[in-house]
Design a protein around this motif. Structure first.
Motif, PDB file in Angstrom:
ATOM      1  N   TYR B 288       0.826  -1.199   0.000  1.00 47.25           N
ATOM      2  CA  TYR B 288       0.000   0.000   0.000  1.00 47.25           C
ATOM      3  C   TYR B 288       0.866   1.258   0.000  1.00 47.25           C
ATOM      4  N   LYS B 289       1.911   1.245   0.854  1.00 46.54           N
ATOM      5  CA  LYS B 289       2.794   2.422   0.915  1.00 46.54           C
ATOM      6  C   LYS B 289       3.548   2.577  -0.390  1.00 46.54           C
ATOM      7  N   GLY B 290       3.958   1.454  -0.971  1.00 49.19           N
ATOM      8  CA  GLY B 290       4.613   1.507  -2.268  1.00 49.19           C
ATOM      9  C   GLY B 290       3.699   2.171  -3.288  1.00 49.19           C
ATOM     10  N   LEU B 291       2.423   1.878  -3.171  1.00 52.38           N
ATOM     11  CA  LEU B 291       1.452   2.436  -4.110  1.00 52.38           C
ATOM     12  C   LEU B 291       1.311   3.940  -3.936  1.00 52.38           C
ATOM     13  N   VAL B 292       1.070   4.399  -2.712  1.00 52.25           N
ATOM     14  CA  VAL B 292       0.837   5.834  -2.543  1.00 52.25           C
ATOM     15  C   VAL B 292       2.110   6.646  -2.778  1.00 52.25           C
ATOM     16  N   ARG B 293       3.282   6.009  -2.667  1.00 53.25           N
ATOM     17  CA  ARG B 293       4.532   6.715  -2.970  1.00 53.25           C
ATOM     18  C   ARG B 293       4.959   6.495  -4.411  1.00 53.25           C
ATOM     19  N   LEU B 294       4.168   5.755  -5.200  1.00 51.60           N
ATOM     20  CA  LEU B 294       4.540   5.369  -6.563  1.00 51.60           C
ATOM     21  C   LEU B 294       5.882   4.655  -6.600  1.00 51.60           C
ATOM     22  N   GLY B 297       9.148  -0.632  -7.054  1.00 44.59           N
ATOM     23  CA  GLY B 297      10.046  -1.645  -6.509  1.00 44.59           C
ATOM     24  C   GLY B 297       9.562  -2.144  -5.170  1.00 44.59           C
ATOM     25  N   LYS B 298       9.197  -1.208  -4.311  1.00 44.19           N
ATOM     26  CA  LYS B 298       8.757  -1.580  -2.971  1.00 44.19           C
ATOM     27  C   LYS B 298       7.477  -2.406  -3.024  1.00 44.19           C
ATOM     28  N   ALA B 299       6.545  -1.961  -3.853  1.00 48.69           N
ATOM     29  CA  ALA B 299       5.284  -2.690  -3.977  1.00 48.69           C
ATOM     30  C   ALA B 299       5.533  -4.100  -4.491  1.00 48.69           C
ATOM     31  N   GLU B 430      21.435  -9.251   3.100  1.00 46.49           N
ATOM     32  CA  GLU B 430      20.230  -8.566   2.651  1.00 46.49           C
ATOM     33  C   GLU B 430      20.413  -8.087   1.225  1.00 46.49           C
ATOM     34  N   TYR B 431      19.340  -8.164   0.475  1.00 45.03           N
ATOM     35  CA  TYR B 431      19.409  -7.659  -0.887  1.00 45.03           C
ATOM     36  C   TYR B 431      18.049  -7.102  -1.248  1.00 45.03           C
ATOM     37  N   SER B 432      18.051  -5.917  -1.812  1.00 43.79           N
ATOM     38  CA  SER B 432      16.771  -5.326  -2.170  1.00 43.79           C
ATOM     39  C   SER B 432      16.836  -4.923  -3.629  1.00 43.79           C
ATOM     40  N   PHE B 433      15.804  -5.295  -4.374  1.00 46.24           N
ATOM     41  CA  PHE B 433      15.842  -4.964  -5.795  1.00 46.24           C
ATOM     42  C   PHE B 433      14.947  -3.789  -6.135  1.00 46.24           C
ATOM     43  N   ARG B 434      14.543  -3.031  -5.107  1.00 43.93           N
ATOM     44  CA  ARG B 434      13.580  -1.980  -5.429  1.00 43.93           C
ATOM     45  C   ARG B 434      14.213  -0.839  -6.207  1.00 43.93           C
ATOM     46  N   THR B 435      15.492  -0.523  -5.900  1.00 45.50           N
ATOM     47  CA  THR B 435      16.104   0.604  -6.608  1.00 45.50           C
ATOM     48  C   THR B 435      16.249   0.335  -8.103  1.00 45.50           C
ATOM     49  N   PRO B 436      16.837  -0.804  -8.515  1.00 46.34           N
ATOM     50  CA  PRO B 436      16.898  -1.038  -9.972  1.00 46.34           C
ATOM     51  C   PRO B 436      15.518  -1.072 -10.635  1.00 46.34           C
ATOM     52  N   VAL B 437      14.541  -1.668  -9.950  1.00 48.13           N
ATOM     53  CA  VAL B 437      13.196  -1.705 -10.534  1.00 48.13           C
ATOM     54  C   VAL B 437      12.667  -0.285 -10.722  1.00 48.13           C
ATOM     55  N   VAL B 566      -0.884  -4.383  -6.069  1.00 47.33           N
ATOM     56  CA  VAL B 566       0.465  -4.348  -6.642  1.00 47.33           C
ATOM     57  C   VAL B 566       0.390  -3.890  -8.102  1.00 47.33           C
ATOM     58  N   TYR B 567      -0.690  -4.297  -8.792  1.00 46.66           N
ATOM     59  CA  TYR B 567      -0.825  -3.922 -10.205  1.00 46.66           C
ATOM     60  C   TYR B 567      -1.027  -2.433 -10.399  1.00 46.66           C
ATOM     61  N   LEU B 568      -1.584  -1.794  -9.365  1.00 42.80           N
ATOM     62  CA  LEU B 568      -1.959  -0.402  -9.553  1.00 42.80           C
ATOM     63  C   LEU B 568      -0.752   0.479  -9.815  1.00 42.80           C
ATOM     64  N   VAL B 569       0.391   0.138  -9.178  1.00 42.87           N
ATOM     65  CA  VAL B 569       1.525   1.059  -9.240  1.00 42.87           C
ATOM     66  C   VAL B 569       2.064   1.237 -10.655  1.00 42.87           C
ATOM     67  N   PRO B 570       2.484   0.155 -11.336  1.00 40.92           N
ATOM     68  CA  PRO B 570       2.968   0.379 -12.702  1.00 40.92           C
ATOM     69  C   PRO B 570       1.893   0.958 -13.615  1.00 40.92           C
ATOM     70  N   VAL B 571       0.644   0.544 -13.394  1.00 45.71           N
ATOM     71  CA  VAL B 571      -0.425   1.043 -14.251  1.00 45.71           C
ATOM     72  C   VAL B 571      -0.558   2.553 -14.127  1.00 45.71           C
ATOM     73  N   ILE B 572      -0.527   3.044 -12.898  1.00 51.09           N
ATOM     74  CA  ILE B 572      -0.705   4.487 -12.736  1.00 51.09           C
ATOM     75  C   ILE B 572       0.498   5.244 -13.294  1.00 51.09           C
ATOM     76  N   MET B 573       1.686   4.619 -13.207  1.00 47.50           N
ATOM     77  CA  MET B 573       2.864   5.302 -13.742  1.00 47.50           C
ATOM     78  C   MET B 573       2.797   5.392 -15.263  1.00 47.50           C
ATOM     79  N   MET B 574       2.275   4.348 -15.901  1.00 48.10           N
ATOM     80  CA  MET B 574       2.243   4.351 -17.362  1.00 48.10           C
ATOM     81  C   MET B 574       1.041   5.106 -17.907  1.00 48.10           C
ATOM     82  N   PHE B 575      -0.098   4.970 -17.248  1.00 49.08           N
ATOM     83  CA  PHE B 575      -1.328   5.498 -17.837  1.00 49.08           C
ATOM     84  C   PHE B 575      -1.915   6.666 -17.050  1.00 49.08           C
ATOM     85  N   GLN B 576      -1.242   7.126 -16.016  1.00 51.79           N
ATOM     86  CA  GLN B 576      -1.758   8.180 -15.136  1.00 51.79           C
ATOM     87  C   GLN B 576      -3.105   7.750 -14.528  1.00 51.79           C
TER      88      GLN B 576
END
Lengths: 316, 710
Positions: B288-294, B297-299, B430-437, B566-576
């Motif tokens: 959810y936080k990943g979503l509201v922050r766009l 990666g986190k989402a 620890e490894y996080s892939f949110r930054t590259p994503v 989880v789907y909402l984040v990329p969708v909103i980035m691509m399609f507003q």
């Protein structure tokens, strides 16, 4: 046979957990609402940092859209406190806070030090043009809300049809009353809500980058005013009786919490009351989080370590 | 409608058309008439104001809520405080115990029931949580799950047993269960929030109610399916009815009950994540936080952690029901890691021998430990009661895995309290892939070519489908729409359902949400249409090609377990934000059942069909179009039906990315703490859901009958 291991493990887990969690722990645990705009998150995190690192508390953060729901939850005792309420966004204050004539089931916990302002903005290139980017002024006479209808066609968006579009308040719980305001002021526009703060800024930035005209709601303190060159569209001066057909009032933001907080955790209540974070301090942190996409915890922790002299004074 | 009557009376090709394609003729006629009505009516339909004013549903509900609270809340809050106590106990135990100990506690059941493969999967899952630094959140979600599932299983099995023992109880409970399964999940969240409070208690109670039906049903079914003869045999040996139930019937019904538990677990996980809307903590909150922050990666990280949890919980609870197949320590050559098919490859065989040797060593060590513990304990108890000690010995020796596990955990805990051997999870692991994503996403979105593609899609969808349908549905007079839908209900389901439909539609209008309801309807129609257009060909493709099928399976599995937002984040980035984004997110969420059902429908057709049609000289393509697809229609329609329900469930999530319609009002009510608004809009969605569900099911049924199935 099949449930035996599970049941066995579950009972062991339960038995051990009752023994192993120190009882002191429960008494020093608080829960707070995590606001849904970055500025509010920063204000809250600053307080939580002090509570956790200086006063030995553990703060649980509950994600909830700011609005009446948070007040309800506090008055029900589900939450202990919340940060940075903007009075003109919170009609709930009239029901819950004694200071504003409410029933006092939620306690007012002092000003935060952040003073907010809100309004409708257009990019400067629309009014004055931008020679460097080769953009001509498309709406040279746009000064106040009265001029908007005349430029209706510029603001048309895909979803608004033949009407001009206002990129309005993103979250309905903030009770901005955008559509009502436009209707009452006779502006024949459509107010659009994008659902979350970040989506709102993303849309504005995308339009700005392409030099397209737009009309958008924005507030300060906020990094957007540093990142983009925006001009405010004049609205009638705030008037409580005519709301929402006016601009927003200057928002002297405050913290609020449960009425039992002062008795049960007097020092915490005092700390919240003492908080005095300046607009500039907050805006700098918002910039790091939103524009540089850094972790909120990381940014706030860094600021806390660098600015001990500011917040040590708030400690009761 | 006149066209229909005409075509009935005239013989010849028209009558032929009517006989063969009745559904299509009616549909076309209705569409034609509707277009005319729409054209004549013009403008947006307005529901009579006086009706709206005389039906202040939201206000009355709010009034009732305020009046009722002082009476009900003490009880619900008492329950809530009990639940919170359980939740706190479990989550704090999991979070504050050394992570190594918790890891062992979590993976042992997987090893016990699923053997090495499942055990390794469990290790991978737990490692992912640690690696992404979501340990605390994962433990919170796990606690929510553990407690809600335990409560649901206890209540559910008791209810199931009660149903199986009395036909009267069953007739009362069955319609309740039916309704519970039709309601969109989030409808439970709103009352739970008000009655039990925000966060864990509300989430747990809502989940218990939501996840209850399968376990009740399958317990009831399992016990009822026990052959009469067995029961008679038990009673003839002098067992009472109760004894026969406990000692004979329930053990026989265990596989069915286990299946119910398994389904309950999956439903619970879906809701625990969605409960983020009422402030529930855990992995859902990360997404959810990943979503509201766009923050894509986190989402995505949060989503992955949830998917892994879903897979492991599914497999473990499934394995628990199929124990005899997986626990193979008696067998000599059981392949534990690799598939049995690789038997002939030498290195694989050697590795398996090694694993087998190690496995036996561990097993004998476990057996030895158990033996020792049992001896000591039983010696001590024998001094008091030798009879009980014998029984205990037998009991303990039969459960060597459990005893050995407990000893191991106890040993680790002892070690923890008397030494500083364990540390925190090492940072370098620890490894996080949110930054590259995120970087990838940023580059993609700011790429001009990509931007013009997405804008093109957006415009096509908006001007080609969504907007015309919006305008059309909003423009049709409300009484006309209501009548047409009710007529459809009458045609397919009979009078009772037609009246219910009528009431439902008028309810939506009278709560002043007619326009929102029509937007919801158009979003759902467009989404399902797109799902159909893409889903059916993909389903056919995967029915024909094994490669495609194996590629699709994990993707579809993931899509179905991934929390909706989880789907909402990329969708909103691509399609507003906006309705287009809402439709696209809905399509992604709702497409899997159509693909699955199409594949299944085509593959399950008898193989002789192929031979027969080929012997008549039909090409593969002809066989597909003329024979297979028509035969698979019932199955495809089942997918469409599921797709509709999922699209409606998505309604309440899409307002986060600018979706409009009834979902927005549910959200609004939730935010403004107005149960009346939420309930009015939520009931609107429920009514649309029931209407569309019944209509599409009835359509499927007529198709099945036409094909002579059933």
């Amino acid at each position: 046979m099949s449930f035996n291991i599970k049941a066995g493990l579950a009972s062991v887990v339960l038995a051990l957990s009752i023994g192993s969690v120190p009882s002191v722990y429960a008494a020093k645990s608080l829960s707070a609402a995590e606001p849904d705009w970055t500025g509010g998150v920063v204000t809250c995190r600053v307080l939580q940092y002090i509570m956790e690192n200086e006063m030995g508390y553990k703060v649980k953060r509950v994600t909830m859209p700011a609005g009446t729901g948070v007040y309800e939850a506090i008055s029900n005792g589900d939450l202990d406190f919340a940060c940075e309420s903007w009075p003109s966004y919170t009609p709930a204050r009239l029901t819950f806070l004694t200071k504003f004539g409410g029933n006092g089931s939620v306690a007012y916990l002092g000003e935060t030090g952040i003073i907010g302002g809100s309004g409708y903005f257009v990019p400067r290139y629309m009014v004055e043009g931008d020679a460097a980017r080769g953009i001509k002024a498309s709406a040279p006479n746009l000064k106040s809300y009265k001029d908007l209808n005349q430029y209706n066609d510029l603001f048309i968006s895909m979803e608004s049809g033949s009407k001009g579009n206002l990129i309005g308040c993103p979250v309905s719980a903030w009770e901005c009353e955008d559509q009502k305001r436009l209707d009452l002021l006779g502006v024949d526009f459509n107010a659009q809500a994008l659902g979350s703060e970040v989506a709102h800024w993303a849309e504005i930035q995308a339009k700005y980058k392409r030099g397209e005209p737009f009309l958008a709601y924005a507030w300060a303190p906020h990094w957007i005013h540093a990142a983009l060159d925006l001009v405010e569209v004049e609205l009638p001066v705030y008037n409580a009786d005519k709301w929402p057909a006016t601009n927003w009032d200057k928002d002297i933001t405050y913290n609020y919490g449960s009425t039992t907080l002062e008795n049960e955790h007097p020092k915490i209540a005092q700390l919240i009351k003492n908080q005095n974070l300046g607009n500039n301090q907050q805006a700098a942190m918002i910039y790091e989080i939103d524009v540089k996409k850094r972790d909120t915890e990381e940014v706030v922790d860094e600021w806390m370590k660098a600015n001990k002299d500011i917040w040590m004074k708030w400690l009761p | 409608m006149s066209a229909i009557i005409e075509s009935q009376t005239q013989p010849g090709w028209l009558g032929n058309l009517w006989e063969k394609h009745r559904g299509w003729v009616i549909a076309t006629a209705v569409l034609g008439v509707s277009l005319v009505v729409w054209k004549i009516h013009g403008g947006e339909t307005i529901f009579p104001e006086s009706w709206v004013e005389s039906f202040p549903f939201a206000d009355k509900v709010n009034e009732f809520d305020r009046w009722m609270r002082p009476y009900v809340q003490p009880t619900t809050r008492l329950i809530a405080s009990g639940v919170v106590w359980l939740y706190d106990a479990m989550s704090e135990f999991l979070i504050f115990t050394q992570w190594q100990i918790v890891v062992v506690i979590l993976i042992l059941p997987a090893f016990a029931y699923g053997g090495l493969r499942l055990g390794l999967l469990a290790i991978l899952t737990v490692y992912t949580w640690l690696m992404l630094d979501y340990w605390v959140e994962a433990m919170e979600t796990l606690s929510l799950m553990g407690i809600s599932i335990s409560i649901a299983v206890v209540i559910g099995i008791s209810m199931g047993i009660a149903c199986s023992q009395s036909n009267r109880v069953e007739t009362i409970i069955r319609p309740i269960l039916d309704t519970m399964q039709t309601l969109p999940a989030f409808v439970y969240l709103i009352p739970a929030f008000y009655l039990f409070g925000i966060g864990p208690p509300g989430a747990i109670m809502a989940t218990v109610i939501y996840a209850l039906p399968p376990v009740v049903r399958l317990t009831n079914l399992g016990i009822r399916q026990v052959p009469e003869g067995i029961d008679e045999a038990a009673t003839s040996f002098g067992a009472t009815r109760f004894q026969s139930l406990i000692k004979v019937k329930i053990p026989i019904a265990m596989p069915s009950i286990n299946l119910g538990v398994n389904q309950t677990v999956m439903m619970a996980l879906a809701l625990v994540v969605l409960a983020t809307f009422i402030g529930s903590p855990g992995l859902g909150d990360i997404v959810y936080k990943g979503l509201v922050r766009l923050n894509v990666g986190k989402a995505l990280e949060g989503g992955l952690a949830i998917v892994l949890m879903a897979i492991i919980l599914d497999r473990v609870t499934y394995a628990m029901g199929h124990l005899e197949k997986t626990s193979g320590s008696q067998h000599d050559h059981v392949f534990r890691l690799f598939p049995q098919a690789l038997e002939n490859i030498k290195p694989v065989l050697y590795i398996e021998y090694g694993i087998d040797w190690l496995w036996r060593q561990i097993a004998s060590l476990g057996n030895f430990t158990t033996l020792m513990v049992t001896m000591v304990v039983c010696k001590l108890i024998a001094a008091l009661n030798s009879n009980f000690a014998d029984k205990l010995r037998e009991f303990m020796l039969a459960r060597s895995f459990l005893i050995a596990s407990l000893v191991l955990i106890a040993f680790m805990m002892l070690l923890d309290s008397y030494s500083n051997l364990y540390g925190k999870f090492p940072l370098e692991w620890e490894y996080s892939f949110r930054t590259p994503v995120n970087q990838f996403m940023d580059e993609l979105v700011s790429n001009d070519v990509f931007y013009s593609i997405t804008q093109g899609i957006k415009k096509t969808l908006w001007y080609g489908l969504i907007n015309p349908l919006n305008v059309f549905l909003k423009g049709l007079p409300w009484w006309y729409t209501t009548l047409v839908i009710s007529a459809g209900a009458y045609l397919f389901n009979g009078r009772g359902f037609a009246i219910a439909t009528l009431i439902g539609m008028v309810f939506i209008g009278a709560t002043d949400y007619w326009v929102f309801g029509m937007i919801t309807l158009s979003t759902v129609i467009v989404s399902v249409l797109i799902c159909f257009i893409f889903g059916v060909p993909l389903g056919i493709l995967s029915a024909y090609s094994k490669t495609v099928d194996t590629l699709f399976k994990p993707v579809l599995d993931t899509m179905q377990t991934m929390p909706a937002f989880v789907y909402l984040v990329p969708v909103i980035m691509m399609f507003q934000g906006g309705q287009v984004a809402a439709v696209i997110a809905t399509v992604i969420y709702a497409v899997p059942p159509i693909i699955r059902c199409t594949t299944l429908g085509i593959r399950e057709l008898p193989t002789e069909l192929n031979e027969v049609s080929e012997s008549f000289g039909a090409s593969m393509f002809q066989t597909l179009i003329k024979i297979k697809i028509p035969m698979a229609i019932p199955s495809i329609m089942l997918g469409v039906n599921q797709c509709i329900m999922m699209a409606l469930a998505m309604e309440v999530v899409t307002p986060l990315i600018g979706g409009k319609g009834l979902g927005l009002m549910v959200f609004d009510g939730l935010n403004r703490a107005s149960i009346g608004i939420s309930l009015a809009a939520g009931l609107g969605i429920v009514m649309l859901a029931i209407i569309l569900d019944r209509l599409s099911q009835a359509w499927t049924k007529t198709q099945r009958e036409a094909l002579g199935l059933n």
